[in-house]
Write a protein that holds these residues in place. Structure first.
Motif, PDB file in Angstrom:
ATOM      1  N   VAL A 176     -27.213  -7.943 -18.859  1.00  0.00           N
ATOM      2  CA  VAL A 176     -26.163  -8.838 -19.343  1.00  0.00           C
ATOM      3  C   VAL A 176     -25.659  -9.701 -18.192  1.00  0.00           C
ATOM      4  CG1 VAL A 176     -23.899  -8.983 -20.455  1.00  0.00           C
ATOM      5  CG2 VAL A 176     -25.440  -7.095 -21.016  1.00  0.00           C
ATOM      6  N   SER A 177     -25.432 -10.984 -18.474  1.00  0.00           N
ATOM      7  CA  SER A 177     -24.861 -11.888 -17.469  1.00  0.00           C
ATOM      8  C   SER A 177     -23.959 -12.910 -18.144  1.00  0.00           C
ATOM      9  CB  SER A 177     -25.972 -12.613 -16.695  1.00  0.00           C
ATOM     10  OG  SER A 177     -25.415 -13.594 -15.827  1.00  0.00           O
ATOM     11  N   GLU A 178     -22.867 -13.268 -17.457  1.00  0.00           N
ATOM     12  CA  GLU A 178     -21.991 -14.326 -17.948  1.00  0.00           C
ATOM     13  C   GLU A 178     -22.297 -15.673 -17.289  1.00  0.00           C
ATOM     14  OE1 GLU A 178     -17.866 -14.493 -16.497  1.00  0.00           O
ATOM     15  OE2 GLU A 178     -18.339 -12.755 -15.247  1.00  0.00           O
ATOM     16  N   PHE A 179     -23.258 -15.689 -16.365  1.00  0.00           N
ATOM     17  CA  PHE A 179     -23.562 -16.895 -15.601  1.00  0.00           C
ATOM     18  C   PHE A 179     -24.723 -17.663 -16.225  1.00  0.00           C
ATOM     19  CE2 PHE A 179     -21.908 -13.695 -12.616  1.00  0.00           C
ATOM     20  CZ  PHE A 179     -20.734 -14.340 -12.248  1.00  0.00           C
ATOM     21  N   ALA A 180     -24.793 -18.956 -15.908  1.00  0.00           N
ATOM     22  CA  ALA A 180     -25.912 -19.770 -16.375  1.00  0.00           C
ATOM     23  C   ALA A 180     -27.227 -19.112 -15.975  1.00  0.00           C
ATOM     24  CB  ALA A 180     -25.817 -21.171 -15.784  1.00  0.00           C
ATOM     25  N   ARG A 181     -28.237 -19.246 -16.817  1.00  0.00           N
ATOM     26  CA  ARG A 181     -29.478 -18.473 -16.661  1.00  0.00           C
ATOM     27  C   ARG A 181     -30.133 -18.620 -15.297  1.00  0.00           C
ATOM     28  NH1 ARG A 181     -33.508 -20.049 -19.115  1.00  0.00           N
ATOM     29  NH2 ARG A 181     -32.768 -22.072 -19.863  1.00  0.00           N
ATOM     30  N   LEU A 227     -22.225 -14.695 -23.132  1.00  0.00           N
ATOM     31  CA  LEU A 227     -23.004 -13.619 -22.517  1.00  0.00           C
ATOM     32  C   LEU A 227     -24.481 -13.840 -22.813  1.00  0.00           C
ATOM     33  CD1 LEU A 227     -20.825 -10.550 -23.592  1.00  0.00           C
ATOM     34  CD2 LEU A 227     -20.884 -11.604 -21.316  1.00  0.00           C
ATOM     35  N   TYR A 228     -25.298 -13.839 -21.766  1.00  0.00           N
ATOM     36  CA  TYR A 228     -26.751 -13.901 -21.913  1.00  0.00           C
ATOM     37  C   TYR A 228     -27.284 -12.470 -21.843  1.00  0.00           C
ATOM     38  CZ  TYR A 228     -26.318 -18.905 -20.933  1.00  0.00           C
ATOM     39  OH  TYR A 228     -25.984 -20.229 -20.977  1.00  0.00           O
ATOM     40  N   VAL A 229     -28.183 -12.120 -22.754  1.00  0.00           N
ATOM     41  CA  VAL A 229     -28.653 -10.742 -22.856  1.00  0.00           C
ATOM     42  C   VAL A 229     -30.176 -10.703 -22.923  1.00  0.00           C
ATOM     43  CG1 VAL A 229     -28.560  -8.608 -24.203  1.00  0.00           C
ATOM     44  CG2 VAL A 229     -26.551 -10.109 -24.121  1.00  0.00           C
ATOM     45  N   LYS A 230     -30.748  -9.785 -22.163  1.00  0.00           N
ATOM     46  CA  LYS A 230     -32.148  -9.389 -22.338  1.00  0.00           C
ATOM     47  C   LYS A 230     -32.139  -7.917 -22.731  1.00  0.00           C
ATOM     48  CE  LYS A 230     -34.531 -12.534 -19.128  1.00  0.00           C
ATOM     49  NZ  LYS A 230     -35.366 -12.613 -17.896  1.00  0.00           N
ATOM     50  N   GLY A 231     -32.668  -7.617 -23.903  1.00  0.00           N
ATOM     51  CA  GLY A 231     -32.636  -6.255 -24.411  1.00  0.00           C
ATOM     52  C   GLY A 231     -31.944  -6.221 -25.760  1.00  0.00           C
ATOM     53  N   ASP A 232     -31.173  -5.184 -26.001  1.00  0.00           N
ATOM     54  CA  ASP A 232     -30.497  -4.998 -27.281  1.00  0.00           C
ATOM     55  C   ASP A 232     -29.018  -5.344 -27.137  1.00  0.00           C
ATOM     56  OD1 ASP A 232     -29.488  -4.226 -29.703  1.00  0.00           O
ATOM     57  OD2 ASP A 232     -29.946  -2.094 -29.479  1.00  0.00           O
ATOM     58  N   PRO A 233     -28.544  -6.442 -27.751  1.00  0.00           N
ATOM     59  CA  PRO A 233     -27.123  -6.801 -27.620  1.00  0.00           C
ATOM     60  C   PRO A 233     -26.183  -5.719 -28.136  1.00  0.00           C
ATOM     61  CG  PRO A 233     -28.388  -8.602 -28.595  1.00  0.00           C
ATOM     62  CD  PRO A 233     -29.289  -7.409 -28.560  1.00  0.00           C
ATOM     63  N   GLN A 234     -26.637  -4.922 -29.108  1.00  0.00           N
ATOM     64  CA  GLN A 234     -25.768  -3.871 -29.654  1.00  0.00           C
ATOM     65  C   GLN A 234     -25.460  -2.785 -28.627  1.00  0.00           C
ATOM     66  OE1 GLN A 234     -27.462  -2.361 -33.279  1.00  0.00           O
ATOM     67  NE2 GLN A 234     -27.030  -4.232 -34.422  1.00  0.00           N
ATOM     68  N   ALA A 235     -26.279  -2.691 -27.583  1.00  0.00           N
ATOM     69  CA  ALA A 235     -26.012  -1.692 -26.538  1.00  0.00           C
ATOM     70  C   ALA A 235     -24.656  -1.932 -25.887  1.00  0.00           C
ATOM     71  CB  ALA A 235     -27.116  -1.720 -25.479  1.00  0.00           C
ATOM     72  N   MET A 236     -24.200  -3.184 -25.861  1.00  0.00           N
ATOM     73  CA  MET A 236     -22.905  -3.498 -25.250  1.00  0.00           C
ATOM     74  C   MET A 236     -21.742  -2.900 -26.030  1.00  0.00           C
ATOM     75  SD  MET A 236     -23.252  -7.476 -24.006  1.00  0.00           S
ATOM     76  CE  MET A 236     -23.561  -8.134 -25.662  1.00  0.00           C
ATOM     77  N   SER A 237     -21.961  -2.590 -27.309  1.00  0.00           N
ATOM     78  CA  SER A 237     -20.891  -2.071 -28.159  1.00  0.00           C
ATOM     79  C   SER A 237     -20.944  -0.560 -28.335  1.00  0.00           C
ATOM     80  CB  SER A 237     -20.940  -2.760 -29.534  1.00  0.00           C
ATOM     81  OG  SER A 237     -20.670  -4.147 -29.406  1.00  0.00           O
ATOM     82  N   HIS A 238     -21.926   0.103 -27.730  1.00  0.00           N
ATOM     83  CA  HIS A 238     -21.947   1.562 -27.746  1.00  0.00           C
ATOM     84  C   HIS A 238     -20.815   2.085 -26.872  1.00  0.00           C
ATOM     85  CE1 HIS A 238     -26.559   1.699 -28.722  1.00  0.00           C
ATOM     86  NE2 HIS A 238     -25.831   1.184 -29.690  1.00  0.00           N
ATOM     87  N   PRO A 239     -20.294   3.289 -27.134  1.00  0.00           N
ATOM     88  CA  PRO A 239     -19.279   3.870 -26.238  1.00  0.00           C
ATOM     89  C   PRO A 239     -19.843   3.960 -24.821  1.00  0.00           C
ATOM     90  CG  PRO A 239     -19.464   5.150 -28.261  1.00  0.00           C
ATOM     91  CD  PRO A 239     -20.606   4.180 -28.272  1.00  0.00           C
ATOM     92  N   GLN A 240     -19.179   3.306 -23.881  1.00  0.00           N
ATOM     93  CA  GLN A 240     -19.726   3.195 -22.531  1.00  0.00           C
ATOM     94  C   GLN A 240     -18.817   3.804 -21.485  1.00  0.00           C
ATOM     95  OE1 GLN A 240     -21.673  -0.449 -21.271  1.00  0.00           O
ATOM     96  NE2 GLN A 240     -21.446  -1.289 -23.338  1.00  0.00           N
ATOM     97  N   LEU A 241     -19.450   4.343 -20.452  1.00  0.00           N
ATOM     98  CA  LEU A 241     -18.767   4.753 -19.236  1.00  0.00           C
ATOM     99  C   LEU A 241     -19.438   4.052 -18.066  1.00  0.00           C
ATOM    100  CD1 LEU A 241     -18.300   8.568 -19.879  1.00  0.00           C
ATOM    101  CD2 LEU A 241     -16.477   6.872 -19.653  1.00  0.00           C
ATOM    102  N   ALA A 242     -18.633   3.466 -17.194  1.00  0.00           N
ATOM    103  CA  ALA A 242     -19.170   2.802 -16.014  1.00  0.00           C
ATOM    104  C   ALA A 242     -19.291   3.807 -14.876  1.00  0.00           C
ATOM    105  CB  ALA A 242     -18.269   1.644 -15.604  1.00  0.00           C
TER     106      ALA A 242
END
Length: 383
Positions: free
Chosen positions: A206-211, A109-124
């Motif tokens: 967040v992206s799973e693809f090459a930059r 996973l490529y991330v711009k910002g705070d990687p910990q945001a991905m682990s906060h309780p999330q709703l889509a």
């Protein structure tokens, strides 16, 4: 995070032509690290079904002249170029647990910002690009209310409902995560570049693809499975019968997530996808309360399931509780100290912790999702 040497090896494997992502996951399960994979001999690789083509790709990773290694080194330079650039791999403890629990988690996973945001309780919160004014207003109201309740709002940065959800989350002071259907260095649609910058500052892109990968039609269903995989549940606000939002809902069901849908006018083709979901058993949503009344119990069950691997080693429930409490921050420990003897109101907790209301409500939600406290009449108490 993974150390730089192992991350370089891992990125070499990620960029290697002829090495599918499914092979990467199988290799990590078998060998434990990227460097161990590169040290494996032909017999070890053949024993777990790695093809000769993939084996050649693995052997080429240590060559300084290989295109994969050159791209991996460029990725490392990219990560070091900005403090909010991050690369998170399946080998990292920082990899979001909700996504790791899915059948097909992306290896990088490529991330711009705070990687910990991905682990906060999330709703889509997802829906149509060509949404109605009604759909946009409902999306913004739900995102704001759920954000104020402590949830991170996850969506896909598309025009329409996605953009409305991100904007409302930002305005409410909540975290928000945008999952991209292209490489992290591209904003699509370009008109959302300013919004992407705000999401980056208050959450993460967040992206799973090459930059450098541009958007492709085939990438958006892959993006949708990440949105649902990161989240406890998916709320569809407006969707046609051929909408990508229905793909997100399907992934959510496959990943054991809850699906919610907002009803609309029977005269609006943009509501037909939601009406189909409701006929198929999705929870009807008229307000944030409809989501909150369902999601806490669901979240507790999901977290217990994620923790079941830890419980399998024979630890007692009390030991697991102590393990969870050892991960708490100062504010969360302060909350628990107030609740040791008797329930406490929100006002009491605000006075004791001296935390802003938004911060406190998020911490209370996280403690509730961890099964350490519960909401009762008049306030909160220890479980």
């Amino acid at each position: 995070m993974t150390n730089q040497e192992d991350l370089l090896d891992w990125l070499c494997l990620f960029h290697s032509a002829g090495l599918p992502a499914t092979n990467l996951r199988a290799l990590l399960d078998r060998f434990g690290s990227a460097s161990a994979i590169l040290d494996a001999d032909r017999n070890q690789l053949s024993a777990i079904g790695i093809s000769p083509v993939a084996q050649r790709a693995i052997r080429s990773c240590r060559l300084s002249s290989s295109p994969a290694r050159q791209r991996a080194q460029q990725d490392l330079h990219w990560q070091e170029s900005q403090p909010d650039h991050a690369i998170v791999t399946l080998a990292d403890k920082a990899y979001p647990a909700m996504l790791r629990s899915t059948v097909d988690p992306p290896p990088v996973l490529y991330v711009k910002g705070d990687p910990q945001a991905m682990s906060h309780p999330q709703l889509a919160l997802v829906g149509s690009r060509a949404c109605s004014r009604y759909g946009e207003e409902v999306a913004m109201r739900l995102a704001a209310e759920l954000g104020r309740a402590g949830f991170c709002i996850c969506s896909g940065l598309a025009a329409g409902i996605d953009a409305a959800a991100h904007r409302a989350a930002l305005q409410s002071g909540a975290h928000t995560v945008a999952v991209l259907g292209n490489g992290i260095d591209t904003v699509y649609p370009p008109g959302n570049a300013k919004l992407a910058g705000k999401v980056r500052a208050q959450g993460a892109l967040v992206s799973e693809f090459a930059r450098d990968q541009g958007p492709r039609r085939a990438y958006f269903p892959q993006r949708n499975r990440l949105i649902s995989g990161l989240s406890l549940g998916v709320i569809v606000v407006e969707a046609t019968l051929r909408s990508g939002s229905l793909i997100t809902a399907r992934f959510a069901l496959e990943q054991n997530r809850e699906v919610f849908a907002v009803p609309g006018s029977v005269n609006n083709p943009g509501s037909r996808g939601c009406h189909r979901l409701l006929r198929e058993g999705a929870k009807l949503v008229e307000s944030a309360e409809d989501v909150l009344s369902e999601i806490v119990a669901l979240a507790q069950g999901q977290l217990q399931w994620l923790q079941s691997g830890t419980a399998a080693d024979g630890q007692s429930p009390a030991a697991l509780d102590r393990q969870r409490e050892n991960t708490l921050d100062a504010t969360e420990k302060s909350i628990l100290s107030v609740l040791e003897d008797e329930p406490a109101s929100l006002d009491c907790l605000l006075r004791h912790t001296q935390s802003p209301t938004q911060v406190l409500t998020e911490k209370l939600l996280q403690l509730e999702l961890k099964g350490l406290i519960e909401c009762v009449t008049g306030g909160y108490r220890r479980c």
